[in-house]
Motif scaffolding. Structure first.
Motif, PDB file in Angstrom:
ATOM      1  N   ALA A  66       0.664  -1.001   0.260  1.00 54.93           N
ATOM      2  CA  ALA A  66       0.000  -0.250  -0.251  1.00 54.93           C
ATOM      3  C   ALA A  66       0.685   1.718   0.304  1.00 54.93           C
ATOM      4  N   ARG A  71      -3.755  -1.291  -4.396  1.00 49.43           N
ATOM      5  CA  ARG A  71      -4.457  -1.710  -3.146  1.00 49.43           C
ATOM      6  C   ARG A  71      -3.719  -3.486  -2.696  1.00 49.43           C
ATOM      7  N   MET A 100      -6.123   0.353   1.511  1.00 53.30           N
ATOM      8  CA  MET A 100      -5.302  -1.193   2.394  1.00 53.30           C
ATOM      9  C   MET A 100      -7.039  -1.529   3.488  1.00 53.30           C
TER      10      MET A 100
END
Length: 603
Positions: A66, A71, A100
């Motif tokens: 992240a 993602r 995240m």
């Protein structure tokens, strides 16, 4: 969009993929496990997937991804959050660049856990936004929202499904692949003022977090999944998650329905939405699992705004304080609150009681032989047997009765040391599985060597993570990405930290196993026995055992000492249940008159 029939965990995985997921890591634990496994099955090669050695490692890996703008999603169950809490608390201050989501599946009941801890409370403690879905469809939709909010506010967010959402099934609307978001990480940009945590940075971050959460609370008040359903009644029900489904079922077809407030984002609490709900209400009943999170928030809001609404729930003992809710319990609580009559099930519709089925080690489980070998070797000696989390916790059941303590993953190794320091005349054993050894017992073994403990470490190596569904671990030689890798040797680790005696033996060679335990346990210091035999579920069974009725004296020692479900009483006599017996041969070695045989390779 199209419809698919999905399990809740599968829906979460599919939603995360649709949101542009780049990385998923975690540690297996019911009820969360299928999220990562579904992601792996649906992976087109663009997503990095791993079972990490524990939740802490998984969270730190997800944080690193992240930081690069990826993602990432990290999966675990509620007790796993305890393991991950060290990096999580600091990560809340540092923040992230990419979205995240930390998925923590709670287990009200508990059905398969040590505790009933509530991740909504942890959200408040860590000051992290939390999403709490009430259905499979919401789980699919909200996981995508969670990534958006995480990326917008540059913070990790918690996603808290519970067992009945995780393992429920529903026909839901899902996106076509053409609608999936594609996320291309920018990469890591060096900035020590942002990524290196120092006291001054933490102070400034804390100030920012408090301001940010006030803003998010306002935004959450208009979040579509936080639903306020006002009626003419002066009573209301506040609920969340799967309990919302139960509440709506209980209210179906009822007249004079109360107002209902569904809280899908318990932190930061949607205060403005709560005020809309509380307007004109005299009483509110909070139906929630597990902690009184909503009840406390509404009580606070009533005090803050000088509202005369009476808030009822767990704190007032109008709702039970532990365990999971059900349709029946929600209906009964509402009936008492509103004055409805509770619908009684017709007598002919009442199902018969289910038979009692206590959990036991599987037929042919090598752990049974390992426990029995230690028990026989230490017969007549003062001993203590500290267990751990895994299939082998079931060694506590009679007739084995070989687990004296069990606290949390890896704890048995250190608890053994504590007992040994107080009772030096006790032979102390710590049992731990191969997966748990890698996850959380290595540090305990190092501690034992460094502090000169006197104990026997017993590794129950069945070459898998059995209890949660046979996931790989560092000792199996393969990963969730399908890679064949070098196996990490438990024996080499133990010798590397200073153990002089490390012996490996097959527990199904019973005489040799017993002799090994006697010899190793008699040594001073820290020593280890690795009982190595594959999980019975993963191997082709051999021919089932056969009892020679002429030799059998019906002493029932095979039943009384082993407790194997493959040995039963039929027509008053000992018999083999062929559908369960794996032909492991343990019972034939225990029989005092050698009446059990016939074990051999299956055709």
């Amino acid at each position: 969009m199209h419809k698919e029939f999905l399990m809740g965990n599968a829906a979460i995985a599919r939603g995360a993929i649709a949101a542009g997921l780049n990385v998923v890591s975690g540690y297996p634990g019911t009820p969360s496990t299928e999220v990562l496994e579904t992601t792996a099955k649906c992976n087109d090669g663009s997503i990095y997937v791993e079972w990490s050695v524990n939740e802490k490692a998984g969270l730190e890996l997800g944080a690193g991804a992240a930081y690069c703008g990826a993602r990432s999603m990290v999966t675990m169950k509620q007790v796993g959050l305890n393991v991950a809490s060290d990096p999580l608390m600091s990560l809340a201050y540092i923040g992230v660049k990419g979205g995240m989501v930390i998925l923590v599946a709670d287990d009200p009941g508990p059905i398969s856990s040590q505790t009933e801890q509530d991740t909504r409370t942890f959200a408040s403690y860590s000051k992290l936004p939390c999403f709490d879905p009430s259905s499979v469809q919401e789980a699919y939709d909200m996981i995508q929202d969670a990534f958006e909010y995480s990326e917008k506010y540059k913070t990790p967010v918690l996603f808290r499904p519970t067992t009945r959402v995780c393992h429920g099934y529903a026909s839901i609307e899902v996106k076509d692949e053409s609608e999936y978001k594609v996320n291309r990480p920018e990469g890591f940009v060096k900035d020590s003022k942002r990524w290196v945590i120092f006291p001054k940075l933490s102070y400034n971050a804390h100030m920012h977090i408090e301001d940010r959460n006030v803003e998010i609370a306002k935004v959450f008040s208009d979040y579509p999944h936080n639903i306020v359903e006002k009626t003419a009644s002066r009573k209301g029900i506040a609920t969340h998650g799967i309990s919302y489904t139960y509440v709506m079922e209980a209210l179906r077809g009822k007249a004079d329905k109360p107002s209902v407030f569904k809280v899908s984002t318990p932190f930061p609490f949607p205060e403005e939405a709560a005020l809309r709900f509380l307007e004109g209400l005299d009483e509110v009943l909070c139906i929630e699992e597990l902690d009184p999170v909503i009840e406390r928030e509404l009580t606070y809001i009533c005090g803050k705004y000088h509202l005369n609404t009476k808030i009822l729930g767990k704190l007032t003992h109008d709702v039970k304080n532990a365990g999971e809710n059900t349709c029946a319990s929600a209906a009964a609580d509402i009936a008492k609150f509103i004055g409805y009559e509770v619908c009684q099930t017709a007598e002919h519709e009442t199902p018969p009681p289910l038979p009692v089925r206590p959990p036991v080690l599987c037929a042919g489980c090598p752990h049974r032989a390992s426990f029995f070998a230690v028990k026989e070797a230490m017969k007549g000696k003062k001993s203590v047997f500290c267990g751990d989390i895994g299939c082998y916790t079931l060694g506590n059941a009679m007739p084995l009765d070989m687990v004296d303590t069990c606290l949390c993953m890896g704890a048995g190794v250190n608890i053994t040391q504590g007992i040994g320091k107080i009772e030096p005349d006790t032979s102390c054993f710590a049992f731990v599985g191969d997966s748990t050894f890698f996850a959380s017992a290595i540090t305990g073994a190092v501690n034992a060597v460094y502090n000169q403990a006197n104990m026997t470490l017993v590794i129950l190596d069945n070459s898998t993570t059995a209890m949660t569904g046979h996931q790989p671990h560092p000792g199996t030689g393969h990963t969730m990405m399908g890679e064949i890798v070098a196996k990490v040797s438990i024996e080499n680790i133990l010798r590397g930290i200073g153990l002089k005696t490390v012996e490996t033996v097959d527990p199904l060679e019973l005489d040799k196993a017993i002799e090994t335990v006697k010899r190793v346990a008699a040594e001073d210091g820290v020593k280890a026995i690795i009982f190595k035999s594959p999980c019975a579920v993963l191997i082709k069974p051999e021919k089932p055992a056969v009892i020679d009725s002429e030799k059998c004296i019906q002493c029932k020692k095979c039943i009384k000492t082993l407790g194997c479900p493959g040995i039963v009483i039929s027509d008053g006599k000992v018999a083999i249940e062929n559908s369960l017996c794996t032909g492991c041969g343990l019972c034939s070695q225990v029989c005092p008159v050698h009446a059990i045989g016939g074990v051999g390779n299956a055709d």
